[in-house]
Design an enzyme around this catalytic site. Structure first.
Site, PDB file in Angstrom:
ATOM      1  N   TYR A  46      -3.692  -6.823  -1.342  1.00 54.50           N
ATOM      2  CA  TYR A  46      -4.166  -8.113  -0.879  1.00 54.50           C
ATOM      3  C   TYR A  46      -5.325  -8.664  -1.520  1.00 54.50           C
ATOM      4  CZ  TYR A  46      -0.641  -6.864   2.970  1.00 54.50           C
ATOM      5  OH  TYR A  46       0.208  -6.560   3.804  1.00 54.50           O
ATOM      6  N   HIS A 112       3.796   0.983   0.616  1.00 53.60           N
ATOM      7  CA  HIS A 112       4.111  -0.319   0.688  1.00 53.60           C
ATOM      8  C   HIS A 112       5.498  -0.647   0.017  1.00 53.60           C
ATOM      9  CE1 HIS A 112       1.533  -4.497   0.961  1.00 53.60           C
ATOM     10  NE2 HIS A 112       2.540  -4.429   1.547  1.00 53.60           N
TER      11      HIS A 112
END
Length: 318
Positions: A46, A112
């Site tokens: 992010y 992830h």
């Protein structure tokens, strides 16, 4: 009853860049902690990296109050995202996340995405070594999207469950993060029962439908070019208008309870089981506090039946 966490991603990546302000985001994290939120969810991708830096900054002096979840396994390029599950990379990524988060241990370290070039057992084994080393307390896996390609006749989370069964043989899975909301309930079919049967927590990502289930977005309002919703098949003007009955149904229930539309949407997620944690994103203090208060809203059987009877959400893929 489950709990409400705070998804930190919108503070620095993916949504409305013009609304991302570091000082305000720090105040938002503090307001969430003050309201009883404990889980803070971030990832190294992010930003990339800026979201972890933000969380680390916000937690100065308050680290014991938070349960910090971050993720590894994805690398962000200029126009692409690629998976990297090599053990050496995982170890380096963890050390880098610890530095950015300004902490000596990560409470939940999540994969992830699995790297198609590396057996997931090898990646998971490297992550398990981080637990042994005391750098990580527990491990989690992010679900492959329910709309990702899958074998004929397989359920929406069949691929994720196959991965879970494999890594569970290496080291216990503590949590699975997957999209779950009134308009994306696919996790209820197989993934949630899998977690419940094994005492695995489910982190409900996007429980507010990327903002749509707050009732604050209007059809045709448009989004900034770098906002993920600008390319999302449920956020075209046509589909936003078509899905208004979903929001209208939640609003009717909200009015009966003296709650907000978002709180009803979150309460529905929490009603799916005591091991479910809703992880809505928020950029502003007032939304973080409002979301946290949804943990106090209990929907009765009539409310839940009414939500079950709402029209299925549509997107331009339908």
């Amino acid at each position: 009853m489950g709990a409400v966490g705070l998804g930190c991603m919108p503070m620095s990546w993916g949504y409305s860049a013009s609304q991302q302000r570091g000082d305000r985001s720090v105040r938002t994290v503090h307001a969430a902690l003050d309201a009883g939120v404990r889980l803070l969810d971030t990832a190294d991708m992010y930003g990339p990296f800026t979201n972890e830096l933000l969380v680390g900054r916000a937690l100065k002096g308050r680290r014991p109050e938070a349960f910090v979840s971050t993720k590894c396994g994805l690398l962000v390029g200029d126009q692409h995202i690629v998976a990297n599950g090599r053990p050496g990379y995982v170890r380096r990524a963890c050390d880098a996340s610890l530095r950015r988060l300004q902490t000596d241990v990560i409470d939940l370290y999540q994969l992830h995405r699995a790297d198609p070039e590396v057996p997931v057992e090898e990646t998971w084994g490297a992550m398990a070594e981080l637990v042994t080393a005391g750098k990580v307390r527990s491990l989690g896996l992010c679900a492959v999207g329910a709309r990702a390609p899958r074998r004929s006749g397989a359920g929406p989370h069949a691929g994720t469950i196959r991965q879970l069964e494999r890594v569970q043989q290496v080291f216990p899975v503590s949590a699975v993060e997957a999209e779950l909301s009134v308009w994306s309930p696919e996790a209820l079919a197989e993934l949630l029962p899998w977690c419940a049967a094994r005492g695995v927590g489910l982190l409900a990502a996007m429980p507010l439908g990327s903002g749509y289930l707050t009732g604050t977005l209007k059809p045709g309002q448009g989004f900034e070019p770098d906002d993920l919703r600008a390319r999302h098949p449920r956020f075209t003007a046509e589909m936003m208008a078509a899905n208004q009955p979903v929001v209208a149904g939640l609003r009717r229930i909200a009015e009966r309870h003296g709650a907000s539309v978002a709180q009803v949407a979150l309460a529905w997620v929490l009603a799916q089981g005591p091991h479910v944690v809703a992880v809505p994103g928020a950029k502003q203090e007032r939304w973080a506090v409002e979301n946290a208060e949804a943990a106090n809203l209990v929907l009765d059987t009539g409310d839940l039946a009414e939500i079950a009877g709402l029209p299925r959400a549509r997107g331009s893929w339908d």
